[in-house]
Structure formats: C-alpha cells, structure tokens
Design an enzyme around this catalytic site. Structure first.
Site, short mmCIF file in Angstrom:
data_model
loop_
_atom_site.label_atom_id
_atom_site.label_comp_id
_atom_site.label_asym_id
_atom_site.label_seq_id
_atom_site.Cartn_x
_atom_site.Cartn_y
_atom_site.Cartn_z
N ASP A 151 -21.78 -24.36 -48.07
CA ASP A 151 -21.54 -25.78 -48.28
C ASP A 151 -20.15 -26.02 -48.87
O ASP A 151 -19.23 -25.22 -48.63
CB ASP A 151 -22.66 -26.36 -49.17
CG ASP A 151 -23.04 -27.77 -48.78
OD1 ASP A 151 -22.17 -28.64 -48.84
OD2 ASP A 151 -24.20 -27.99 -48.40
N HIS B 178 -21.48 -32.65 -52.12
CA HIS B 178 -22.52 -32.26 -51.17
C HIS B 178 -23.15 -30.91 -51.51
O HIS B 178 -24.37 -30.76 -51.54
CB HIS B 178 -21.88 -32.24 -49.78
CG HIS B 178 -22.83 -32.14 -48.63
ND1 HIS B 178 -23.23 -30.92 -48.12
CD2 HIS B 178 -23.42 -33.08 -47.86
CE1 HIS B 178 -24.02 -31.14 -47.09
NE2 HIS B 178 -24.17 -32.44 -46.90
N SER C 66 -28.86 -33.04 -44.12
CA SER C 66 -28.30 -32.12 -45.13
C SER C 66 -29.19 -32.04 -46.35
O SER C 66 -29.16 -31.04 -47.06
CB SER C 66 -26.92 -32.60 -45.58
OG SER C 66 -25.95 -32.32 -44.62
#
Ligand SMILES: *[C@@H]1O[C@H](CO)[C@@H](O)[C@H](O)[C@H]1NC(C)=O
Ligand SMILES: *[C@@H]1O[C@H](CO)[C@@H](O)[C@H](O)[C@H]1NC(C)=O
Ligand SMILES: *[C@@H]1O[C@H](CO)[C@@H](O)[C@H](O)[C@H]1NC(C)=O
Ligand SMILES: *[C@@H]1O[C@H](CO)[C@@H](O)[C@H](O)[C@H]1NC(C)=O
Ligand SMILES: *[C@@H]1O[C@H](CO)[C@@H](O)[C@H](O)[C@H]1NC(C)=O
Ligand SMILES: *[C@@H]1O[C@H](CO)[C@@H](O)[C@H](O)[C@H]1NC(C)=O
Ligand SMILES: *[C@@H]1O[C@H](CO)[C@@H](O)[C@H](O)[C@H]1NC(C)=O
Ligand SMILES: *[C@@H]1O[C@H](CO)[C@@H](O)[C@H](O)[C@H]1NC(C)=O
Ligand SMILES: *[C@@H]1O[C@H](CO)[C@@H](O)[C@H](O)[C@H]1NC(C)=O
Length: 747
Positions: free
Chosen positions: A146, A203, A532
C-alpha cells in the site's frame, strides 16, 4: 482507466503521472530460467549476473532528447518471476529481444489504489467464537502492499503482542527500525527514490489498521462512530510494503519487487488494495506474483476494484486470488436536510458539530449559471465566484474527478455555510460519509432532484441540515456499494468474480493525521470507502482462519469463505444493490462473508496447485505465456488442458449454448468424519442442472468425493442472457453453497 476514475470519487485525488523528458521507460523483462537451475539463496548472485547479461553492453546511452542516462536495473526478481525491471529505451529493448533466453519486455503499468464497528457487524466478539478459536489471529503475518504506514499510531501499538514467529525474515527499512515493534514487524519501501515507508497518503495506514489494528478506545471522527476501534485480526502481525507514492500511484514493477521480498520474508497473507484494468494473467503483475505466492502457501486477498456498477469491470480476476467486492454495514453516520416546505431527506456525513444547529439558511444552486455546465455545478475549486453564495447552503453535484471534501472546501472558501452534495444517478443509495470542513451531507440523486425541484418552485428556498450522529442497526444491510466492480470476469470468463463481498462503505480506521481541518479534534481515525477497505477485512479474516486452522491451504481458506456466505441481509431478504433491487451474482459473487461459519465449512473445494497448469493451457495461452507464470518451460500440447469451468472452484461460471456441458468437482470432508450430504439445486431460469450422485456419504475426515454436474438448456429461446442459481450440499450440521452463473447464448 475506469478504476482510477471511481477511485477519485471515493478515495483520492490524482495527479497526472509525471512525464519524463528522457526516452527511458521502466520495463518488466521476463527471461527463461537459466540452464542450470538456480534456486538456492547462495546462487542469487549468479541469477543477478545472468539478468545483467541481458542489459545492453554500453551502460550509458545518449537518448534522442540529449539526456545521458544508463540503462539500469531497478528490481531483480527471483520468487515471483524470472526476470527484472530496468530503465530502457525502445532500441535497447529491441537489442535485448535478440538475446537467447529473452521472453518478453512490457512497459511498467501504473495501478491505482482502489472501525470501530465492522468486527461486531461480522459477528466477531471478544472471548467468543472465531476470535477465541483463532486467538485473534495470533502468530499470523499479514503483508500489506500500500502507501506505507504511520508507525506511531495507537492502532499499531504492540502491547500484549508476542514476538514474530521464528520464520520471519523481514526487515524494517534502515531509519525505521526503531519504529517497528511486535505488531509492526516489517516496513519496506519500493517507492522509487524514497526509502521511507512513512504513509503520506493515509490509505495504507487505514488498510493495515483494518486488517490487524490493535484495540484503541474512544476512536471516532468528530465524535462520530465513537467506540473501540480494532482490526479484524488484532493479534496478527503487520508487515508493510510501500509500493505506492503519496498520490496513490503504484507501479507494477514495485509490486512485483515487494511480493518477491514478502515471499522470502515469510508472510502468511498478502493484502492488496490495488488494481488496474483487466489483462491476461501473464501480463498482470498482481496475478503473476500472486501465482508464486500462492504456490508457497501464501493467501492473497485483493480488491475487486471501484469501477462499478458497470459490468465487466472487476479487477484481480485470477482464480488463485480472493477477489473482494464492497458493501455497507449496519452503521450510518446520519444527517438530514429539511426544506422550507417541510420535506425531509436523509443523507450521510462524518461532519459533526459540537452543538446541533438546525437553523434554516437560504439555498443556493451552484448550477444556476446556465453558461457554466462544467465547473460551478460541481463546486469545483475556484469556480464559485458569485458573492450571493455568502451565508447560504450551496447545492452541488457530485463529480467523480473531485474529492468530496474538496468540493466542501470550495463552498466554504466562497462563503457558503453548508453544502448539499447530490450523488450521481448510478450511485443509487450508496452515500459517502466524509469528514467535511463545513456542515455538509451526501444525498441520493433521486432526493437531490426533489431538492432542486423545490428550489425551482419558490423564490426564497431555505433548508436546514441536522447531524444525527451514529445510528447502528440498519436492517437493510449489507447493500452492495455502487462503486464495487462487477463481473463477469473478462480475463477468465469461466471463473466467477468477484468471489464475495465484505464491508467497504464508510469504514472507520486509523489515519495518519487529524482529518478535521478546523483542528478542533485530535482524531486520527477517518471514514473512507472503497473495495480497498473491504479487501483488508477479508485479509484479517483469512488470518483468523489460518490461525484457527494452520493446515488449511489458500484454496481451502477461500473455499471455506465462499461456501458459507450470507445471501440474505439482516432483514432476511435477499441482499440488495445500490438500486435497492436484489443484487446479482456479478455484484456479490458467492455472497457476504460470514467469518464464524467460514471457520466450520464442513466440506471444502481444494484446488491442488498443479491444476492451474492445465487450466492456464486451457485459457489458450501460448507455451511462452504459461511459462512466464510457471517460471519453467511448459508444452501445453503435452499437458492435458482443462476448460476453465473444470477447475475445482467453489463457484460456477458457465457459458451455455445448445450442447450440454458436464463438469466434475471434488469436495474434501473436514467436518464430521461420518457425515452424509444431500444436494439441493436451484436451477437458473431456462437451465437444467443435474448433479450425480445426489448424495455424498463420508466415512472419515479428509476423505475426498467427486460429483458431476451437467448443465443443459431447457428452452429453445434464441435470446442471450445471464441467469443465476446455486447448488448446495446439506448435511444435518453444514450447508455448502456454490453460486452458479450461466450466460445463455443462442448457439
Ligand atoms: C528515513 O529516511 C528517509 C530518506 O532518507 C526520510 O525521508 C524519512 O523521513 C526517514 N524516516 C524516518 C522515520 O526517520
Ligand atoms: C467516546 O466514548 C467514550 C466511552 O463511552 C466516552 O468516554 C468518550 O467521551 C466518547 N468520545 C466522544 C468524542 O464522544
Ligand atoms: C446557529 O447558527 C446561526 C448562524 O450562524 C447562529 O446565529 C445561531 O446562534 C446558531 N445556533 C446555535 C444553537 O448554535
Ligand atoms: C456564468 O458562467 C460564465 C462562463 O463560465 C461566466 O463567464 C460568467 O461570469 C458566469 N456568470 C455569473 C453570474 O457567475
Ligand atoms: C423549473 O420551473 C419551470 C417553470 O415553473 C419549469 O419549466 C422547469 O422545468 C423547472 N425546472 C426544474 C429543474 O424543475
Ligand atoms: C480455447 O480454444 C478452444 C479451441 O479453439 C476453444 O474451444 C476455447 O473456447 C478457447 N478457450 C478460451 C478460454 O478462449
Ligand atoms: C510440444 O509437444 C508436441 C507433442 O508432443 C510436440 O509435437 C512439439 O514439438 C512440442 N513443442 C515444443 C516446443 O517442444
Ligand atoms: C449414501 O447412503 C444412503 C443411505 O444412508 C444410500 O441410500 C445412498 O445410496 C448412499 N450413496 C452413495 C453414493 O453411496
Ligand atoms: C428445441 O428444438 C428442437 C428442434 O427444433 C426440438 O426437437 C426440441 O424438442 C426443442 N426443445 C425444447 C425444450 O423445446
């Protein structure tokens, strides 16, 4: 590019990938395995020099733009493929093509990224059930590819964490060592020119926290969704592989390098909340690397993509990957808008004022200037210049190319006191609760039209926005998110994708910085949406299952998850999609994850790893293409290839013409030694599904029994179309369900 587009809607802002002046581009180069098999660690140096022998002799080349730049190797791979990534010009690639052992060179692709409450929504409770049986995922290592991580976040505290298992060989990047602990056991960066695994985006911190974050009390966003935040596998270890830059762009050359390392490091689960558009598996970096990872027993969970609700948008389609779609859970961050005519509409927002203020304000339609169709109606930053906006609630249209929070900022900058954001029609009931900078909420397209009609009907339209906070117990959940990518599978139509769905809408998890721009809270949690977010939920559940059942193969874990799903919502009606009609099989695959049932599936469809070779040959890949995945020479005419539908998969995706088709499946008994299962079939409309035998009698554990299923058309209709059904094996204690998708064709 659909993936990127929707990504913008739900998660990130994007910037054009910087175009470089030079003619050099990063290529992923596949080569044949060297003659004398090099496999042991001590021979890695030899492998590297073999790879280097493919690079052009002159290490420095003058490119046409006059830049002098050496052709150089960036990554050298040994687990996930035979080959390397290098900066090359097209003429250098041509030169390489003539060398013996060269297989292919592809330009690197740029892929995009695609809680307090979700564990309890998933039925995970302290000191009970799967959390107890799996010891909260203790001892399992989840590798997260990520944007990196913020190590100091309380979600990554290692209080109560045991040290990593002895097999762990991973590292924490140089100056990061002191940041690692028994929770965060590895942190590497593959972002070019930046060796810090620190997350500048958010994220990666969010996905890692969702998969395996520690218990953190009083987690909330502006006081919303307040509670104890925890990941799905709170005692699992996290290893972070930073493969994306802070703008959320992730190169497949870096992804390959990270997965190459993760295999050596000893991760058990890989969580990949990234993806791109469909590609044949031998050209798809995630599919390629996951093949090798799965071969070593690593479970790969990946996002289905955020390109829904259009069909044929699903990413990460390979059968060895778990492909996860997204749906809502039963917590809403509710806000309502009341109009001057007393009509009231419900929306969502993570904005939360200290004191509720339901004062009426004048409404302003950002789309009222008919000569501006593209900027002001969407409250694009800089487009709102009308001084009349001051002190009003502005009605804006949702634009996929903008962050919702930026749309609100634009209204605030123009002097607006609030924002009503009208979703796109295709969003249906999917609403995003975001941490806005001013009182703002998301309403559906249908409600938005009513609000606009009211504004048109009166000369002094007014409205008030009220924030009602966290509401739990929404009965209509799960609902498939509009953005969740849909099948059918393009790369392999005979495999149903996505495999299943999990929570991915308005998920609360760790965030690097306070999201409140007003700085009146210290919240380091945020609420975001996307596949996600659903992917790491399933990565965490895989860790729990692996911890509870260390002997289960990746295919067994996946089968257990898929055959035990829920297809009904909390109100006991079929799961709906964003249009509030029953979700189809291409939206939900096998259904919604049920972790408790997945831990005791009764039967499993295990896919022996060797079966992928006849499957890949059956996809009509060339020997060379199959060889890229296998990392060895293969001759498909000597392999007894199988049609895709014959792979021992827990679901069916059939294309049916006038000729009946028969496939076999083998199930392994891991429930009760002596058990008897009877088949139950719900045939798709216009299709006959015959199962032989209709009863399976097991006398011992791990016994395998095979059955045949024959699909034939029952009508002569020449209409093409998709129909669905399922077959289920029922014993007195277990129910093992496989969804069936049939594409009828006139032929
Ligand atoms: C580690 O080093 C990199 C580059 O040298 C730097 O950008 C980063 O901030 C450092 N990280 C830490 C945690 O000190
Ligand atoms: C969150 O809940 C805890 C425990 O109920 C409470 O002490 C705390 O004040 C709450 N925080 C917010 C911001 O509401
Ligand atoms: C609500 O907002 C209005 C306008 O800003 C202000 O005049 C009023 O005092 C506020 N009421 C409360 C209860 O905060
Ligand atoms: C309406 O839009 C046009 C085109 O963008 C712009 O030139 C004009 O100034 C706008 N009018 C108002 C009243 O904002
Ligand atoms: C606004 O009202 C006018 C006349 O009352 C009507 O012609 C028009 O279609 C309305 N527009 C919308 C968007 O409702
Ligand atoms: C592969 O080729 C065979 C023979 O032409 C064909 O029947 C089959 O449908 C093809 N499979 C795929 C996946 O394209
Ligand atoms: C593959 O096998 C077939 C059948 O045995 C043979 O005719 C062919 O030459 C082989 N191809 C290669 C490249 O070895
Ligand atoms: C399974 O057992 C039942 C009786 O319990 C019997 O009727 C049936 O024929 C058996 N099926 C097979 C496939 O052995
Ligand atoms: C389909 O058509 C064939 C020939 O026209 C006929 O023999 C058959 O009975 C028809 N089947 C059905 C299910 O109507």
């Amino acid at each position: 590019m659909g993936f990127l587009k929707i990504l913008l809607i739900f998660i990130f802002c994007s910037f054009p990938w910087p175009s470089t002046q030079s003619d050099f581009e990063t290529y992923i180069v596949h080569v044949e395995s060297p003659e004398n098999q090099i496999s042991t660690q001590s021979l890695l140096m030899d492998l590297e020099s073999y790879y280097l022998s493919f690079l052009p002799k002159s290490t420095t080349t003058i490119s046409s733009s006059g830049n002098e730049e050496p052709a150089r190797m960036i990554y050298s791979y040994h687990n996930v493929m035979k080959g390397f990534a290098a900066r090359l010009t097209t003429s250098q690639v041509k030169e390489m093509e003539t060398k013996p052992g060269f297989v292919s060179a592809q330009k690197q692709r740029i892929l995009s990224l695609q809680t307090t409450h979700t564990p309890s929504f998933l039925g995970l409770q302290q000191s009970m059930g799967l959390w107890k049986d799996s010891n909260y995922g203790k001892g399992v290592i989840i590798g997260v590819l990520d944007t990196g991580i913020v190590p100091d976040h309380p979600s990554f505290s290692d209080v109560g964490m045991p040290p990593p298992p002895a097999k762990w060989k991973g590292v924490c990047e140089s100056n990061f060592t002191s940041k690692c602990n028994n929770k965060l056991i590895g942190a590497r960066s593959y972002e070019h020119g930046n060796d810090s695994p620190v997350d500048k985006n958010g994220h990666g911190t969010h996905t890692a926290g969702t998969a395996a974050g520690a218990f953190v009390k009083d987690a909330n966003v502006f006081g919303n969704a307040n509670g104890t935040a925890v990941g799905i596998a709170p005692l699992a270890h996290i290893a972070v592989y930073k493969v994306c830059n802070s703008d959320g762009q992730c190169s497949d050359s870096a992804i390959l390098a990270a997965m190459d390392a993760a295999i050596d490091d000893g991760v058990d689960i890989l969580s990949i909340s990234l993806g791109g558009s469909t590609k044949p598996f031998h050209e798809d970096g995630i599919a390629l690397a996951s093949y090798s990872a799965t071969e070593r027993g690593i479970f790969v969970s990946a996002a289905a993509g955020n390109s829904g609700p259009s069909l044929r948008t699903v990413a990460n389609e390979a059968p060895w990957i778990l492909t996860v779609g997204a749906s809502t859970h039963d917590r809403k961050l509710k806000a309502t808008v009341k109009l001057g005519n007393k009509e009231e509409f419900e929306g969502e927002s993570a904005y939360h004022p200290k004191t509720s203020n339901s004062t009426f304000f004048a409404l302003y339609d950002a789309g009222k200037n008919e000569s501006d169709q593209f900027d002001a109606p969407f409250c694009r930053p800089g487009s709102l210049t009308d001084p009349a906006i001051k002190g009003k609630i502005v009605v804006c249209l949702r634009s996929g190319s903008l962050l919702r929070v930026d749309q609100g900022q634009s209204v605030k900058d123009a002097g607006g006191v609030g924002m009503i954001l009208i979703n796109e029609q295709q969003d249906g009931v999917t609403k995003s609760a975001e941490a806005h900078v001013l009182p703002a909420l998301d309403v559906s397209n249908a409600d938005g039209k009513k609000i606009l009609a009211y504004m048109n009907s009166t000369s002094n339209p007014v409205a008030s926005i009220t924030f009602r906070g966290t509401v739990i117990g929404e009965k209509n959940t799960p609902i498939v998110a509009s953005f969740s990518s849909r099948g059918p599978n393009v790369a392999s139509p005979g495999i149903l994708k996505p495999d299943l769905i999990g929570p991915g809408v308005n998920v609360l998890a760790a965030w690097p910085t306070p999201v409140d721009n007003n700085k009146n809270t210290k919240s380091t949690f945020n609420v975001i949406s996307g596949t996600s977010m659903s992917c790491p939920h399933l990565s965490g559940i895989a860790a729990l299952l692996k911890s509870a059942h260390p002997d289960w193969s990746p295919a067994a874990i996946k089968s257990a998850m898929m055959t035990t799903t829920d297809t009904l919502n909390l109100a006991k009606n079929p799961i709906l999609d964003e249009r509030l009609i029953p979700a189809n099989i291409f939206a939900i695959g096998a259904g919604h994850i049920n972790p408790l049932r997945a831990s005791d599936p009764g039967l499993i469809y295990d896919t022996p790893f060797d079966d992928y070779v006849p499957y890949l040959c059956g996809l009509n890949y060339t020997n060379r293409e199959v060889g890229k995945l296998l990392q060895r020479k293969v001759n498909c005419s000597e392999v007894k290839s199988i049609p895709e539908e014959q792979l021992n998969y827990p679901s069916f995706s059939i294309r049916l013409g006038s000729t009946p088709q028969t496939y076999t499946r083998t199930v392994t008994n891991i429930g009760d030694a002596r058990s008897s299962y009877k088949v139950e079939v719900v045939s798709p409309k216009g299709v006959s599904v015959k199962v032989k035998p209709s009863k399976l009698n097991f006398t011992m554990l791990n016994q395998k029994l095979t059955y045949q299923v024959t699909f034939s058309k029952t009508t002569n209709s020449s209409k093409d179309g998709d129909v669905e059904g399922f077959l289920k094996w029922n014993s007195n204690r277990h129910s093992v369900r496989s969804p069936i998708a049939v594409r009828l064709s006139a032929e």
